[in-house]
Design a protein around this motif. Structure first.
Motif, PDB file in Angstrom:
ATOM      1  N   SER A 111      42.705 -16.180  -3.509  1.00 40.24           N
ATOM      2  CA  SER A 111      43.838 -17.301  -3.910  1.00 40.24           C
ATOM      3  C   SER A 111      44.926 -17.508  -2.792  1.00 40.24           C
ATOM      4  O   SER A 111      45.400 -18.470  -2.555  1.00 40.24           O
ATOM      5  N   GLY A 112      45.321 -16.543  -2.107  1.00 37.63           N
ATOM      6  CA  GLY A 112      46.469 -16.472  -1.072  1.00 37.63           C
ATOM      7  C   GLY A 112      45.686 -16.573   0.325  1.00 37.63           C
ATOM      8  O   GLY A 112      46.536 -16.273   1.488  1.00 37.63           O
ATOM      9  N   GLY A 113      44.332 -16.484   0.683  1.00 42.31           N
ATOM     10  CA  GLY A 113      43.913 -16.620   1.824  1.00 42.31           C
ATOM     11  C   GLY A 113      43.193 -15.266   2.121  1.00 42.31           C
ATOM     12  O   GLY A 113      43.465 -14.280   1.609  1.00 42.31           O
ATOM     13  N   HIS A 116      40.099 -14.095   8.489  1.00 45.09           N
ATOM     14  CA  HIS A 116      38.851 -14.819   8.871  1.00 45.09           C
ATOM     15  C   HIS A 116      37.906 -13.736   9.533  1.00 45.09           C
ATOM     16  O   HIS A 116      38.216 -12.569  10.056  1.00 45.09           O
ATOM     17  N   ILE A 169      37.927 -13.897  13.743  1.00 47.63           N
ATOM     18  CA  ILE A 169      39.094 -13.739  14.490  1.00 47.63           C
ATOM     19  C   ILE A 169      40.074 -13.273  13.974  1.00 47.63           C
ATOM     20  O   ILE A 169      40.581 -13.536  12.953  1.00 47.63           O
ATOM     21  N   PRO A 170      40.453 -12.159  14.503  1.00 48.94           N
ATOM     22  CA  PRO A 170      41.533 -11.383  14.238  1.00 48.94           C
ATOM     23  C   PRO A 170      42.827 -12.198  14.185  1.00 48.94           C
ATOM     24  O   PRO A 170      43.122 -12.693  15.124  1.00 48.94           O
ATOM     25  N   GLY A 171      44.035 -11.899  13.244  1.00 46.59           N
ATOM     26  CA  GLY A 171      45.172 -12.634  13.255  1.00 46.59           C
ATOM     27  C   GLY A 171      45.214 -14.007  12.657  1.00 46.59           C
ATOM     28  O   GLY A 171      46.089 -14.727  12.482  1.00 46.59           O
ATOM     29  N   MET A 172      43.788 -14.596  12.210  1.00 41.88           N
ATOM     30  CA  MET A 172      43.652 -15.886  11.528  1.00 41.88           C
ATOM     31  C   MET A 172      43.218 -15.587  10.097  1.00 41.88           C
ATOM     32  O   MET A 172      42.539 -14.641   9.852  1.00 41.88           O
ATOM     33  N   GLN A 173      43.707 -16.352   9.000  1.00 43.65           N
ATOM     34  CA  GLN A 173      43.374 -16.275   7.761  1.00 43.65           C
ATOM     35  C   GLN A 173      42.476 -17.591   7.421  1.00 43.65           C
ATOM     36  O   GLN A 173      42.619 -18.625   8.150  1.00 43.65           O
ATOM     37  N   ALA A 174      41.582 -17.336   6.512  1.00 46.62           N
ATOM     38  CA  ALA A 174      40.592 -18.374   6.046  1.00 46.62           C
ATOM     39  C   ALA A 174      40.954 -18.731   4.692  1.00 46.62           C
ATOM     40  O   ALA A 174      41.364 -17.770   3.978  1.00 46.62           O
ATOM     41  N   GLY A 175      40.561 -20.046   3.988  1.00 47.04           N
ATOM     42  CA  GLY A 175      40.765 -20.175   2.618  1.00 47.04           C
ATOM     43  C   GLY A 175      39.491 -19.969   1.856  1.00 47.04           C
ATOM     44  O   GLY A 175      39.804 -19.505   0.753  1.00 47.04           O
ATOM     45  N   GLY A 176      38.353 -19.971   2.498  1.00 45.78           N
ATOM     46  CA  GLY A 176      37.158 -19.564   1.738  1.00 45.78           C
ATOM     47  C   GLY A 176      36.839 -20.667   0.760  1.00 45.78           C
ATOM     48  O   GLY A 176      37.138 -21.841   1.063  1.00 45.78           O
ATOM     49  N   GLY A 197      37.170 -23.161  -1.822  1.00 46.41           N
ATOM     50  CA  GLY A 197      38.242 -23.969  -2.355  1.00 46.41           C
ATOM     51  C   GLY A 197      38.458 -24.372  -3.702  1.00 46.41           C
ATOM     52  O   GLY A 197      39.280 -24.163  -4.519  1.00 46.41           O
ATOM     53  N   ARG A 237      39.282 -21.286  -5.795  1.00 43.74           N
ATOM     54  CA  ARG A 237      40.670 -20.989  -5.763  1.00 43.74           C
ATOM     55  C   ARG A 237      41.753 -21.955  -6.585  1.00 43.74           C
ATOM     56  O   ARG A 237      42.533 -21.500  -7.172  1.00 43.74           O
TER      57      ARG A 237
END
Lengths: 187, 498
Positions: free
Chosen positions: A32-34, A37, A40-47, A49, A52
């Motif tokens: 729900s909050g990401g 990734h 890629i470290p440091g990157m968030q994904a939404g998955g 949708g 969510r």
């Protein structure tokens, strides 16, 4: 200043609080909050949708509708009650309608993408995001036009200016009188 | 030209900093008393105010943290930017006219002065001043840290300063900031804002065109790369999700009218009627400058996903990596100068309001009058405040490497929740009471600090800032409705009627 608008604002804020509580109590969703990734470290994904939004989609939609209503009510509160004419309220209502249309277009375009997996593009962004970027930015332009074009009619009329100048003059006289009274001392 | 990249960037930044120093010296001659130092004697024209307003709004958080947030959470952070038109509209409808009227009527030089006049309460003045000092410390530290990090990145690229440390960069950048703030006060601040704002607009526009040329298919190709990798990241609610996004819309949109460094500038214009043109000019400037936030963030995220560049060590490196990889040396020089402009224009505003709170408002709230020789002490406290904030920044950096962006958002949220109801609603509703104001401020501060310090994570990405903002709004109106309506002073009542 004595109108019931503050009660409307209060009611909207209470409803917003209620929606937030309802969202907090909804069944939790992992992403729900990401989520991080996968590559890629440091990157968030939404998955996913759709997942969510499964439990809170309608509540979040209502939250934003209430927020847009709150924004227009607050702008109306900023106009002296004497100037809150029927004409102004029509303008304000139309502004709210415009913002709600933009929000609906954004939300429904996103829903359509979640169902179909495809999207068209507009000026560099997927349609739903284009509604967000351009639509939201433009959404408040009617309010800005009401303020700028209607400034002398609703915000600060010539009559208001004269009244304020009189207030300043009275204050100046009072300030000049004060040292004189202090100098003469108690009688 | 490419061979002299670092020298060109360094030259642009050095010219900009020299300009700031000279402006400080020029403004010193025009600063004759504390009113000049804090509110420029209420004599500024619409163009100056418009540029000062938007350049103070878009800080180092926007130039460094913004693109970093797009890199890390995708489109979610756009919500902080696209809200600008709504935020400015609310700020002008609710605050601009009446804050300027009360400022002139009561000779107010600070925001706590305004609320003390509105609520007839020294306790509200004290709480507002304390809120400002607390928020300023966190925010100013963030700005100084951002400035030093960028300066280190620039200087370490040269042979002469290859090994320069962060502490030295904090000292150099703070020294320039302190110099022009101490000498010229708010006059130096707003006139540097004019140039800073112009640089930011130029930088934002040029960066947009550069970003569009990174991929052959322009921005559409960049967004389609992100879409193919993780569609949610480029959809309206980004990776952080719908409630995080809408929460930012709430906190950043309504919250703009609760930012003391921004609304204090609404006290400084010469004519109230100038507000009608200040609003659209400020918004236009902000949008132009904010193009940088969106375009760099999207292109860097796409470039990393596509393998054009390596993953960033830190999300906050997005802007500097973009400039070093994709921008020409001249553009990089302009943007780095713009970056310093963004940071400094916000920092000087914070230094100004923080100093006013310490030497003017807190003594006035406690002792009933402000200290003697305010101008002298304003200069002393400006230096001390900057030094303490710089030390705090270094401490935070070496002991807790939190994202600059998150710190910035926390500062914004604290101000939004504690100041917006008291000022923005309080100036437009006669029924607002001192008790309502105090309850709202205390609740907002407590919730923000507890959620942040305890690391509480709310469901569905709901932020502590949103929680505290909604709570403070509820408490402000609710407690005011339950307590006895105040007997307002006649002049304040008249202002609230206008």
């Amino acid at each position: 200043m004595q109108s019931k608008l503050i009660y409307v604002i209060f009611a909207i804020v209470v409803l917003i609080a209620g929606v937030l509580i309802a969202i907090s109590l909804a069944p939790p969703v992992a992403n729900s909050g990401g989520i991080p990734h996968p590559d890629i470290p440091g990157m968030q994904a939404g998955g996913d949708g759709a997942a969510r939004l499964e439990y809170i989609g309608n509540l979040a939609f209502a939250f934003q509708c209430l927020l847009l209503g709150l924004i227009v009510c607050l702008c109306s509160l900023g106009v002296s009650e004497r100037r809150r004419s029927r004409e102004l309220m029509i303008y304000m209502g139309s502004s709210l309608g415009f913002m709600l249309i933009v929000w609906w277009q954004m939300y429904s375009s996103h829903q359509a993408f979640l169902e179909s997996g495809t999207t068209a593009y507009f000026m560099g962004f997927p349609i739903a995001t284009a509604w967000q970027v351009y639509g939201t930015w433009l959404g408040a332009i009617p309010l800005i036009l009401i303020y700028s074009i209607g400034f002398r009619k609703y915000i600060y009329t010539s009559e208001d200016e004269e009244k304020f100048d009189r207030l300043l003059a009275e204050r100046k006289v009072a300030e000049q009188d004060q040292p004189r009274k202090q100098a003469s001392g108690p009688q | 030209m490419e061979a002299y990249r670092q020298e060109i960037i360094l030259g642009a930044v050095a010219i900009y900093m020299l300009f700031c120093v000279l402006t400080g010296l020029w403004a010193m001659k025009r600063t004759k008393n504390s009113s000049d130092f804090f509110i420029a004697g209420r004599g500024l024209g619409p163009f100056v105010i418009a540029l000062a307003l938007f350049s103070s709004t878009l800080s180092g958080f926007g130039f460094v943290g913004g693109p970093g947030l797009v890199y890390s959470v995708g489109v979610s952070s756009f919500w902080m930017v696209v809200i600008s038109s709504t935020g400015y509209a609310i700020g002008f409808f609710l605050v601009a006219k009446r804050i300027r009227m009360i400022a002139e009527l009561r000779n107010c030089i600070s925001l706590p002065d305004i609320v003390a006049a509105r609520y007839k309460s020294e306790a509200v003045r004290f709480l507002m001043a304390v809120t400002i000092v607390l928020g300023v410390m966190g925010y100013l530290a963030t700005q100084i840290l951002a400035m030093a990090v960028v300066m280190q990145a620039i200087l370490s690229g040269t042979v002469m300063f290859a090994d320069i440390g962060l502490v030295a960069c904090v000292v150099i950048s703070s020294a320039v900031l302190i110099f022009y703030c101490v000498t010229g006060g708010i006059i130096a601040s707003v006139y540097t804002d004019v140039v800073q704002g112009s640089i930011m607009m130029i930088a934002g526009t040029l960066i947009l065109f550069t970003a569009m040329s990174v991929f052959d298919g322009g921005m559409a190709e960049a967004t389609s790369i992100i879409l193919a990798d993780d569609s949610e990241a480029i959809m309206p609610f980004g990776a952080a999700g719908i409630m995080a996004s809408l929460g930012w819309f709430f906190v950043f949109g309504l919250g703009l009218a609760g930012q003391p460094h921004i609304i204090t500038k609404m006290m400084m214009n010469k004519n109230i009627s100038d507000n009608r043109i200040i609003l659209p000019m400020s918004l236009f400037g902000y949008i132009m400058a904010a193009l940088l936030w969106i375009s760099i963030g999207v292109v860097i995220r796409a470039a990393v996903i596509d393998g054009v560049i390596d993953p960033l060590a830190l999300p906050d490196d997005a802007a500097s990596v973009f400039l070093s990889v994709f921008a020409s040396p001249l553009l990089a020089g302009i943007v780095f100068a713009g970056l310093f402009a963004a940071i400094m224009s916000t920092s000087d505003a914070f230094l100004n309001i923080g100093t006013a709170a310490i030497i003017h408002d807190i003594p006035k709230a406690i002792r009933g009058h402000s200290i003697r020789n305010e101008l002298f002490w304003a200069r002393v406290v400006t230096v001390l405040l900057a030094i303490v904030a710089a030390s705090f920044a270094l401490y935070s950096y070496y002991t807790d490497a939190t994202l600059v962006a998150i710190l910035g958002a926390f500062g914004w949220a604290t101000f939004s929740a504690s100041i917006f109801p008291v000022v923005a609603i309080g100036l437009n509703w006669k029924g607002a009471t001192a008790m309502g104001a105090m309850t709202a401020i205390v609740a907002a501060l407590l919730i923000n600090f507890i959620v942040q310090l305890a690391g509480i994570v709310l469901p569905y990405g709901i932020s502590g800032g949103l929680l505290s903002f909604v709570t403070s709004l509820l408490l402000f109106i609710g407690v005011s409705l339950l307590t006895k309506p105040p007997q307002l002073d006649a002049d304040i009542e008249s202002v609230l009627d206008i």
